[in-house]
Scaffold this motif. Structure first.
Motif, PDB file in Angstrom:
ATOM      1  N   ASP A 153       0.839  -1.190   0.000  1.00 24.65           N
ATOM      2  CA  ASP A 153       0.000   0.000   0.000  1.00 24.65           C
ATOM      3  C   ASP A 153       0.884   1.254   0.000  1.00 24.65           C
ATOM      4  O   ASP A 153       0.682   2.171  -0.804  1.00 24.65           O
ATOM      5  CB  ASP A 153      -0.877  -0.036   1.261  1.00 24.65           C
ATOM      6  CG  ASP A 153      -2.181   0.704   1.044  1.00 24.65           C
ATOM      7  OD1 ASP A 153      -2.753   0.564  -0.066  1.00 24.65           O
ATOM      8  OD2 ASP A 153      -2.607   1.425   1.958  1.00 24.65           O
ATOM      9  N   ASP A 154       1.881   1.263   0.876  1.00 20.21           N
ATOM     10  CA  ASP A 154       2.818   2.391   0.926  1.00 20.21           C
ATOM     11  C   ASP A 154       3.561   2.546  -0.398  1.00 20.21           C
ATOM     12  O   ASP A 154       3.689   3.647  -0.926  1.00 20.21           O
ATOM     13  CB  ASP A 154       3.872   2.161   2.026  1.00 20.21           C
ATOM     14  CG  ASP A 154       3.272   2.266   3.416  1.00 20.21           C
ATOM     15  OD1 ASP A 154       2.117   2.718   3.532  1.00 20.21           O
ATOM     16  OD2 ASP A 154       3.957   1.871   4.381  1.00 20.21           O
ATOM     17  N   ALA A 155       4.069   1.425  -0.923  1.00 20.88           N
ATOM     18  CA  ALA A 155       4.849   1.484  -2.164  1.00 20.88           C
ATOM     19  C   ALA A 155       3.969   1.965  -3.318  1.00 20.88           C
ATOM     20  O   ALA A 155       4.394   2.769  -4.148  1.00 20.88           O
ATOM     21  CB  ALA A 155       5.446   0.118  -2.478  1.00 20.88           C
ATOM     22  N   ALA A 156       2.738   1.463  -3.371  1.00 15.96           N
ATOM     23  CA  ALA A 156       1.833   1.810  -4.473  1.00 15.96           C
ATOM     24  C   ALA A 156       1.542   3.305  -4.480  1.00 15.96           C
ATOM     25  O   ALA A 156       1.453   3.924  -5.541  1.00 15.96           O
ATOM     26  CB  ALA A 156       0.537   1.009  -4.355  1.00 15.96           C
ATOM     27  N   ASN A 157       1.428   3.883  -3.276  1.00 12.55           N
ATOM     28  CA  ASN A 157       1.136   5.313  -3.197  1.00 12.55           C
ATOM     29  C   ASN A 157       2.274   6.182  -3.706  1.00 12.55           C
ATOM     30  O   ASN A 157       2.072   7.340  -4.032  1.00 12.55           O
ATOM     31  CB  ASN A 157       0.804   5.706  -1.745  1.00 12.55           C
ATOM     32  CG  ASN A 157      -0.569   5.200  -1.355  1.00 12.55           C
ATOM     33  OD1 ASN A 157      -1.439   5.017  -2.213  1.00 12.55           O
ATOM     34  ND2 ASN A 157      -0.762   4.950  -0.073  1.00 12.55           N
TER      35      ASN A 157
ATOM     36  N   ASP B 101       0.195   6.237 -11.695  1.00 17.00           N
ATOM     37  CA  ASP B 101      -0.932   5.347 -11.892  1.00 17.00           C
ATOM     38  C   ASP B 101      -0.870   4.583 -13.214  1.00 17.00           C
ATOM     39  O   ASP B 101      -1.781   3.844 -13.547  1.00 17.00           O
ATOM     40  CB  ASP B 101      -2.222   6.182 -11.811  1.00 17.00           C
ATOM     41  CG  ASP B 101      -3.276   5.452 -11.002  1.00 17.00           C
ATOM     42  OD1 ASP B 101      -2.892   4.599 -10.173  1.00 17.00           O
ATOM     43  OD2 ASP B 101      -4.475   5.718 -11.230  1.00 17.00           O
ATOM     44  N   GLN B 102       0.202   4.776 -13.973  1.00 19.15           N
ATOM     45  CA  GLN B 102       0.336   4.047 -15.243  1.00 19.15           C
ATOM     46  C   GLN B 102       0.450   2.550 -14.962  1.00 19.15           C
ATOM     47  O   GLN B 102       1.273   2.143 -14.145  1.00 19.15           O
ATOM     48  CB  GLN B 102       1.599   4.494 -15.992  1.00 19.15           C
ATOM     49  CG  GLN B 102       1.599   5.956 -16.376  1.00 19.15           C
ATOM     50  CD  GLN B 102       0.379   6.338 -17.193  1.00 19.15           C
ATOM     51  OE1 GLN B 102      -0.055   5.578 -18.054  1.00 19.15           O
ATOM     52  NE2 GLN B 102      -0.210   7.483 -16.893  1.00 19.15           N
TER      53      GLN B 102
ATOM     54  N   ALA C 166       6.483  -1.750 -10.314  1.00 21.73           N
ATOM     55  CA  ALA C 166       6.625  -1.472  -8.885  1.00 21.73           C
ATOM     56  C   ALA C 166       6.158  -2.668  -8.047  1.00 21.73           C
ATOM     57  O   ALA C 166       6.754  -3.005  -7.019  1.00 21.73           O
ATOM     58  CB  ALA C 166       5.821  -0.222  -8.513  1.00 21.73           C
ATOM     59  N   PHE C 167       5.091  -3.324  -8.490  1.00 21.44           N
ATOM     60  CA  PHE C 167       4.577  -4.494  -7.771  1.00 21.44           C
ATOM     61  C   PHE C 167       5.625  -5.608  -7.739  1.00 21.44           C
ATOM     62  O   PHE C 167       5.887  -6.216  -6.698  1.00 21.44           O
ATOM     63  CB  PHE C 167       3.285  -4.993  -8.443  1.00 21.44           C
ATOM     64  CG  PHE C 167       2.597  -6.091  -7.671  1.00 21.44           C
ATOM     65  CD1 PHE C 167       1.607  -5.791  -6.737  1.00 21.44           C
ATOM     66  CD2 PHE C 167       2.934  -7.426  -7.870  1.00 21.44           C
ATOM     67  CE1 PHE C 167       0.977  -6.803  -6.013  1.00 21.44           C
ATOM     68  CE2 PHE C 167       2.311  -8.441  -7.152  1.00 21.44           C
ATOM     69  CZ  PHE C 167       1.329  -8.127  -6.221  1.00 21.44           C
TER      70      PHE C 167
ATOM     71  N   ILE D 145      -4.280  -4.200 -11.358  1.00 15.13           N
ATOM     72  CA  ILE D 145      -3.288  -3.557 -12.237  1.00 15.13           C
ATOM     73  C   ILE D 145      -3.369  -4.161 -13.645  1.00 15.13           C
ATOM     74  O   ILE D 145      -3.385  -3.448 -14.645  1.00 15.13           O
ATOM     75  CB  ILE D 145      -1.850  -3.748 -11.681  1.00 15.13           C
ATOM     76  CG1 ILE D 145      -1.709  -3.091 -10.304  1.00 15.13           C
ATOM     77  CG2 ILE D 145      -0.812  -3.195 -12.652  1.00 15.13           C
ATOM     78  CD1 ILE D 145      -0.397  -3.426  -9.581  1.00 15.13           C
ATOM     79  N   LEU D 146      -3.443  -5.497 -13.705  1.00 10.16           N
ATOM     80  CA  LEU D 146      -3.492  -6.170 -15.012  1.00 10.16           C
ATOM     81  C   LEU D 146      -4.770  -5.793 -15.757  1.00 10.16           C
ATOM     82  O   LEU D 146      -4.760  -5.551 -16.966  1.00 10.16           O
ATOM     83  CB  LEU D 146      -3.419  -7.691 -14.826  1.00 10.16           C
ATOM     84  CG  LEU D 146      -2.148  -8.233 -14.149  1.00 10.16           C
ATOM     85  CD1 LEU D 146      -2.183  -9.756 -14.118  1.00 10.16           C
ATOM     86  CD2 LEU D 146      -0.882  -7.751 -14.849  1.00 10.16           C
ATOM     87  N   GLN D 147      -5.874  -5.745 -15.010  1.00  9.77           N
ATOM     88  CA  GLN D 147      -7.163  -5.422 -15.635  1.00  9.77           C
ATOM     89  C   GLN D 147      -7.139  -4.017 -16.207  1.00  9.77           C
ATOM     90  O   GLN D 147      -7.559  -3.794 -17.347  1.00  9.77           O
ATOM     91  CB  GLN D 147      -8.283  -5.569 -14.589  1.00  9.77           C
ATOM     92  CG  GLN D 147      -9.677  -5.546 -15.199  1.00  9.77           C
ATOM     93  CD  GLN D 147      -9.839  -6.636 -16.263  1.00  9.77           C
ATOM     94  OE1 GLN D 147      -9.620  -7.815 -15.974  1.00  9.77           O
ATOM     95  NE2 GLN D 147     -10.180  -6.256 -17.487  1.00  9.77           N
ATOM     96  N   LYS D 148      -6.627  -3.074 -15.426  1.00  2.00           N
ATOM     97  CA  LYS D 148      -6.578  -1.689 -15.892  1.00  2.00           C
ATOM     98  C   LYS D 148      -5.684  -1.590 -17.137  1.00  2.00           C
ATOM     99  O   LYS D 148      -6.040  -0.922 -18.117  1.00  2.00           O
ATOM    100  CB  LYS D 148      -6.060  -0.771 -14.785  1.00  2.00           C
ATOM    101  CG  LYS D 148      -6.194   0.674 -15.195  1.00  2.00           C
ATOM    102  CD  LYS D 148      -5.864   1.663 -14.130  1.00  2.00           C
ATOM    103  CE  LYS D 148      -5.914   3.068 -14.765  1.00  2.00           C
ATOM    104  NZ  LYS D 148      -5.229   4.052 -13.922  1.00  2.00           N
TER     105      LYS D 148
END
Lengths: 203, 203
Positions: free
Chosen positions: B75-79, B83-84, B91-92, B139-142
């Motif tokens: 959660d921290d890393a994602a923030n 948003d690409q 990043a994941f 992420i994959l869906q987006k």
């Protein structure tokens, strides 16, 4: 009429191995006792010790046989396929997934119980694994050499693919929405894309 | 001066968890006893039972805490990331590999000891895992929706990627020829290729 001791013995040994794989996969090697195993197979504990002098022997036999069967089964499958790296890689993925889905229990034992082997037992098992990984690495290397794949690091890509396709048995269940054939088709496509295969295999 | 019981208790609990992760990772949950664990931490068995009434509680705490930390750390890393979809996927992969390499022992316990949980304990752990998988699936869906990725089956690709990047801790050793940074760079490239990322990330 004399009983065919060899043949009966072979059957008993196979029955013990099968029961052991099931018990160890469910409860873990440490938790399973020879007594429990004998009762599962329906023989006296003494009979068990005739085939496998120690529980440790039994684990080693399970794991070495699993790897030897994997190697010889892939050898057969590889001989049925053309020598093109992309075909060969697709065949490797298909064979790996089918083989492991058909042997879920020994696969679980092989993946989860390496730590239960003694150092003397671990070394030949790791040797068999290395031989199997070398099969995939050779396909990737050849594909790179002929410009069919675009791979940065062959050794690392070998491990990535093996982990990805072995992972199938952790989550896939036969009653899933995808059939085994569909599952394999998807993994073949993903693997070919992962290695940057020159041709598009998505159709 | 009064001792800060809470803080000392927290330290003892953390020490117990750390020792337990090490012992269970090496020997398997079934093989480890509370007595052995107490001697490893240097406390009386009675003290151990104050923090973890049963060995089973301890395993559950280890595994739930591992998953909760994974979720909040991601959660921290994602923030911190744009948003690409391709950046987010990279990043994941990076976060997943670093997090697990830093926690080899609890990772082994989490991967190998699901079978040792009771059904009541298994369900919340699987719930936490599903939440984590949903992060990657989103992420994959987006990426698919915006035409950035070419994915045939989002759910299956999610599992394939997680198995591939979790597999790193099985074979990678810090003294390997590749540094963690190099390792991650390779896995980012392989993952982006696997999902058919529109841009070439190999440079």
């Amino acid at each position: 009429m004399a009983r065919t001791i060899g043949s009966d013995g072979g059957k008993t040994e196979a029955a013990i191995r099968m029961a052991a794989a099931g018990l160890v996969a469910r409860h873990g090697f440490e938790a399973v006792t020879m007594r429990q195993l004998a009762s599962e197979v329906g023989v006296q504990a003494a009979a068990l010790y005739r085939y496998f002098p120690t529980k440790q022997d039994l684990l080693f036999k399970l794991m070495s046989r699993h790897m030897e069967e994997l190697l010889s089964s892939w050898d057969d499958a590889a001989n049925r396929h053309a020598d093109q790296p992309d075909d060969r890689l697709a065949a490797f993925v298909e064979h790996h997934i089918r083989f492991h889905l058909e042997r879920r229990e020994t696969t679980h034992v092989s993946n989860l119980e390496l730590r239960s082997l003694s150092p003397e037992q671990l070394s030949p098992i790791l040797g068999l694994r290395a031989r199997y990984e070398a099969e995939l690495r050779a396909i990737l290397q050849k594909g790179s050499d002929v410009g069919c794949f675009a791979i940065e690091d062959t050794a690392l890509t070998t491990m990535a693919i093996i982990q990805m396709i072995t992972g199938v048995i952790v989550w896939y269940r036969p009653q899933d929405r995808l059939s085994v054939d569909q599952l394999i088709a998807h993994y073949r496509i993903m693997t070919l894309r992962l290695v940057g295969a020159a041709h598009d295999h998505t159709d």
